[in-house]
Design a protein around this motif. Structure first.
Motif, PDB file in Angstrom:
ATOM      1  N   ALA A   1       0.863  -1.209   0.000  1.00 40.50           N
ATOM      2  CA  ALA A   1       0.000   0.000   0.000  1.00 40.50           C
ATOM      3  C   ALA A   1       0.883   1.237   0.000  1.00 40.50           C
ATOM      4  CB  ALA A   1      -0.921   0.003   1.216  1.00 40.50           C
TER       5      ALA A   1
ATOM      6  N   ASP B   1       4.222   2.586  -1.336  1.00 40.74           N
ATOM      7  CA  ASP B   1       5.184   2.198  -2.355  1.00 40.74           C
ATOM      8  C   ASP B   1       5.761   3.450  -3.008  1.00 40.74           C
ATOM      9  OD1 ASP B   1       6.611   1.232  -4.523  1.00 40.74           O
ATOM     10  OD2 ASP B   1       5.230  -0.457  -4.821  1.00 40.74           O
ATOM     11  N   SER B   2       7.028   3.712  -2.722  1.00 39.01           N
ATOM     12  CA  SER B   2       7.653   4.928  -3.240  1.00 39.01           C
ATOM     13  C   SER B   2       7.989   4.840  -4.726  1.00 39.01           C
ATOM     14  CB  SER B   2       8.931   5.235  -2.457  1.00 39.01           C
ATOM     15  OG  SER B   2       8.580   5.710  -1.187  1.00 39.01           O
TER      16      SER B   2
ATOM     17  N   VAL C   1       5.667   4.777  -6.869  1.00 39.98           N
ATOM     18  CA  VAL C   1       4.436   5.269  -7.520  1.00 39.98           C
ATOM     19  C   VAL C   1       4.680   6.418  -8.502  1.00 39.98           C
ATOM     20  CG1 VAL C   1       2.697   4.581  -5.800  1.00 39.98           C
ATOM     21  CG2 VAL C   1       3.938   6.753  -5.533  1.00 39.98           C
TER      22      VAL C   1
ATOM     23  N   VAL D   1       2.034   9.055 -10.151  1.00 36.65           N
ATOM     24  CA  VAL D   1       2.010  10.444  -9.688  1.00 36.65           C
ATOM     25  C   VAL D   1       2.137  11.392 -10.884  1.00 36.65           C
ATOM     26  CG1 VAL D   1       3.244  12.173  -8.304  1.00 36.65           C
ATOM     27  CG2 VAL D   1       2.890   9.887  -7.384  1.00 36.65           C
TER      28      VAL D   1
ATOM     29  N   ASP E   1       9.393   8.248  -5.947  1.00 35.02           N
ATOM     30  CA  ASP E   1       8.794   9.475  -5.429  1.00 35.02           C
ATOM     31  C   ASP E   1       8.753   9.329  -3.910  1.00 35.02           C
ATOM     32  OD1 ASP E   1       6.910  11.212  -4.296  1.00 35.02           O
ATOM     33  OD2 ASP E   1       5.748  11.326  -6.147  1.00 35.02           O
TER      34      ASP E   1
ATOM     35  N   GLY F   1       5.955  10.544   0.200  1.00 35.42           N
ATOM     36  CA  GLY F   1       5.201   9.966   1.313  1.00 35.42           C
ATOM     37  C   GLY F   1       6.050   9.637   2.522  1.00 35.42           C
TER      38      GLY F   1
ATOM     39  N   SER G   1      -2.197  12.647   6.695  1.00 41.81           N
ATOM     40  CA  SER G   1      -2.364  12.565   5.240  1.00 41.81           C
ATOM     41  C   SER G   1      -3.826  12.785   4.947  1.00 41.81           C
ATOM     42  CB  SER G   1      -1.998  11.168   4.714  1.00 41.81           C
ATOM     43  OG  SER G   1      -0.620  10.968   4.752  1.00 41.81           O
TER      44      SER G   1
ATOM     45  N   ARG H   1      -4.253  18.491  -0.740  1.00 41.92           N
ATOM     46  CA  ARG H   1      -3.916  18.411  -2.156  1.00 41.92           C
ATOM     47  C   ARG H   1      -4.870  17.450  -2.852  1.00 41.92           C
ATOM     48  NH1 ARG H   1       1.782  16.891  -3.532  1.00 41.92           N
ATOM     49  NH2 ARG H   1       0.941  17.397  -5.559  1.00 41.92           N
TER      50      ARG H   1
ATOM     51  N   HIS I   1      -4.028  13.024  -3.965  1.00 42.44           N
ATOM     52  CA  HIS I   1      -2.658  12.843  -4.458  1.00 42.44           C
ATOM     53  C   HIS I   1      -2.037  11.559  -3.915  1.00 42.44           C
ATOM     54  CE1 HIS I   1      -0.631  14.411  -0.665  1.00 42.44           C
ATOM     55  NE2 HIS I   1      -1.926  14.472  -0.441  1.00 42.44           N
ATOM     56  N   ILE I   2      -2.816  10.824  -3.117  1.00 46.99           N
ATOM     57  CA  ILE I   2      -2.332   9.522  -2.629  1.00 46.99           C
ATOM     58  C   ILE I   2      -2.944   8.450  -3.515  1.00 46.99           C
ATOM     59  CG2 ILE I   2      -2.311   7.922  -0.688  1.00 46.99           C
ATOM     60  CD1 ILE I   2      -2.530  10.455   1.102  1.00 46.99           C
TER      61      ILE I   2
ATOM     62  N   ASP J   1       4.808   9.294   8.994  1.00 42.10           N
ATOM     63  CA  ASP J   1       4.626   9.764   7.615  1.00 42.10           C
ATOM     64  C   ASP J   1       4.251   8.600   6.690  1.00 42.10           C
ATOM     65  OD1 ASP J   1       4.627  11.272   5.321  1.00 42.10           O
ATOM     66  OD2 ASP J   1       6.774  11.690   5.314  1.00 42.10           O
TER      67      ASP J   1
ATOM     68  N   VAL K   1      -4.331   4.556   1.791  1.00 42.97           N
ATOM     69  CA  VAL K   1      -4.533   3.599   0.695  1.00 42.97           C
ATOM     70  C   VAL K   1      -5.328   2.384   1.181  1.00 42.97           C
ATOM     71  CG1 VAL K   1      -3.345   1.994  -0.867  1.00 42.97           C
ATOM     72  CG2 VAL K   1      -2.446   4.309  -0.531  1.00 42.97           C
TER      73      VAL K   1
HETATM   74  P1  AMP Z   1       1.607  12.083   2.309  1.00 44.37           P
HETATM   75  O1  AMP Z   1       1.156  13.486   2.179  1.00 44.37           O
HETATM   76  O2  AMP Z   1       2.679  11.848   3.316  1.00 44.37           O
HETATM   77  O3  AMP Z   1       0.492  11.116   2.467  1.00 44.37           O
HETATM   78  O4  AMP Z   1       2.351  11.708   0.946  1.00 44.37           O
HETATM   79  C1  AMP Z   1       1.702  11.801  -0.278  1.00 44.37           C
HETATM   80  C2  AMP Z   1       2.734  11.838  -1.364  1.00 44.37           C
HETATM   81  O5  AMP Z   1       3.398  10.583  -1.418  1.00 44.37           O
HETATM   82  C3  AMP Z   1       2.133  12.052  -2.740  1.00 44.37           C
HETATM   83  O6  AMP Z   1       2.095  13.411  -3.070  1.00 44.37           O
HETATM   84  C4  AMP Z   1       3.072  11.269  -3.618  1.00 44.37           C
HETATM   85  O7  AMP Z   1       4.223  12.040  -3.887  1.00 44.37           O
HETATM   86  C5  AMP Z   1       3.487  10.107  -2.731  1.00 44.37           C
HETATM   87  N1  AMP Z   1       2.575   8.950  -2.798  1.00 44.37           N
HETATM   88  C6  AMP Z   1       1.338   8.872  -3.348  1.00 44.37           C
HETATM   89  N2  AMP Z   1       0.815   7.640  -3.196  1.00 44.37           N
HETATM   90  C7  AMP Z   1       1.745   6.914  -2.514  1.00 44.37           C
HETATM   91  C8  AMP Z   1       1.805   5.559  -2.050  1.00 44.37           C
HETATM   92  N3  AMP Z   1       0.796   4.710  -2.242  1.00 44.37           N
HETATM   93  N4  AMP Z   1       2.936   5.166  -1.401  1.00 44.37           N
HETATM   94  C9  AMP Z   1       3.970   6.018  -1.202  1.00 44.37           C
HETATM   95  N5  AMP Z   1       3.973   7.294  -1.610  1.00 44.37           N
HETATM   96  C10 AMP Z   1       2.883   7.751  -2.256  1.00 44.37           C
END
Ligand code: AMP
Ligand code: MG
Length: 342
Positions: free
Chosen positions: A120, A122-123, A125, A129, A178, A181, A250, A255, A266-267, A293, A301
């Motif tokens: 769930a 996964d950097s 992504v 994104v 990315d 997260g 989150s 966003r 954005h997630i 975080d 997710v």
């Molecule tokens: P956060 O605000 O900490 O929840 O991080 C959201 C950011 O993490 C997004 O803007 C993306 O850059 C990245 N992201 C989006 N979906 C995922 C995911 N499933 N796993 C890891 N990073 C993610």
């Protein structure tokens, strides 16, 4: 000889007295509190507070925290083509890439959270994104074919990390890491570490809702506290006592892209390529900001049932979530109530 011993004893006593007096004075002397104000960094708003014996020491600690944050931003920003992360994204399919210790530590942690959350979090992504960002700027919604194509380039198990060589390699062409997260949490922990090293009394680092505190709060407060915002009610709906805990939130309210009455967070769910929609806000309390975080993104997710079950299984981690279908209600894990202030 007897006289000498008496003198020595007297000296020792007075030494002890002076030390105690200094200690008592230090305890009761009001500390200096400095606040950085709001700064735009790491794509969000940053604020640092330091509590120290004097204003100069507090300001030095704030500067140390910002130096650390700046460094993480320079290394891990995927939007900056010159960052180390971008270099990896450009070349790690063709060849193994040597990685700096900070970044390697984050990549290893990211993989652990992917394993813990069954993918769930996964950097990798990045390709999904990119589609989401296109929608943010042009309004063009990704087609199912585009999502499917992007998903072929997503998957943490396709990132090969070599701990002895400290290198990284991608197994699929067009992969993109990315760290959005997890990097903010990592940065908060590192900045708190830098402040502690300077020996100040207390401090707080807030990078876009990724917050960690330590030591004494600004007087007259007895605890470090934060207000938890209800995204749909625009009011403070809970107050949390943090002390040494870290917190991350989150959600889709900071966003998102709206189209046809639908919100796109954005997630992204790496398994489907779709935006996470079930929970509108996920707050995690954890011993480290990086853990909070990564887990806040993961629970967004996973959704209510699986997400809360995961958090219940982790010692020292709690969650407070708000579901899209019941925005007026806060849902807590079993231990979270202990941190709420009335
Ligand atoms: P956060 O605000 O900490 O929840 O991080 C959201 C950011 O993490 C997004 O803007 C993306 O850059 C990245 N992201 C989006 N979906 C995922 C995911 N499933 N796993 C890891 N990073 C993610
Ligand atoms: Mg996160």
């Amino acid at each position: 000889m007897k006289v000498k011993l008496d003198v020595l004893f007297g000296l020792l006593l007075s030494g002890l007295y002076i030390a105690t007096a200094v200690w008592v004075h230090r305890q009761y002397k009001p500390p200096a509190v400095e606040n950085s104000g709001f700064h735009l960094m790491m794509g969000t708003v940053v604020q640092v507070t330091a509590v120290a014996d004097n204003p100069a020491a507090a300001r030095r600690a704030i500067q140390a925290a910002f130096d650390v944050l700046q460094n993480v931003q320079r290394t891990m920003n995927d939007r900056d083509p010159n960052s180390e992360l971008s270099q990896i994204n450009q070349t790690a399919f063709e060849q193994e890439v040597q990685v700096s210790p900070d970044l390697f530590a984050v990549l290893c942690a990211a993989r652990q959270y992917s394993q813990l959350t069954n993918g769930a979090f996964d950097s990798t992504v990045g390709p999904l994104v990119a589609l989401w960002r296109r929608m943010e700027t042009t309004g063009i919604e990704p087609t199912p074919e585009e999502i499917q194509e992007a998903r072929r380039r997503v998957g943490y198990e396709k990132v090969i990390l070599n701990p002895t060589q400290q290198t990284v390699r991608f197994e699929a062409e067009g992969m993109r890491l990315d760290l959005g997260g997890i990097a903010k949490g990592y940065a908060v922990d590192a900045a708190i570490g830098a402040m502690k090293e300077l020996g100040i009394r207390g401090g707080m680092v807030d990078v876009g809702g990724n917050i960690r505190c330590f030591g004494t709060p600004p007087p007259p407060a007895k605890h470090w506290t934060i207000g938890l915002q209800n995204p749909r009610a625009e009011a403070l709906s809970a107050k949390i006592r943090l002390d040494e805990l870290a917190v991350a939130t989150s959600g889709d309210y900071r966003r998102f892209v709206e189209k046809g009455g639908k919100r796109f967070s954005h997630i992204l769910n790496p398994a489907t390529g779709e935006s996470a929609a079930e929970l509108i806000s996920v707050t995690i309390l954890a011993p480290s900001a990086m853990e909070a975080d990564a887990l806040s993104t993961a629970v967004s997710v996973l959704g209510r049932e699986k997400g809360l079950a995961l958090i219940e299984s982790l010692p020292e981690v709690e969650a407070i979530v708000i579901a899209a279908d019941k925005p007026e209600e806060l849902i807590f894990t079993s231990g979270a109530a202990a941190y709420l202030l009335k």
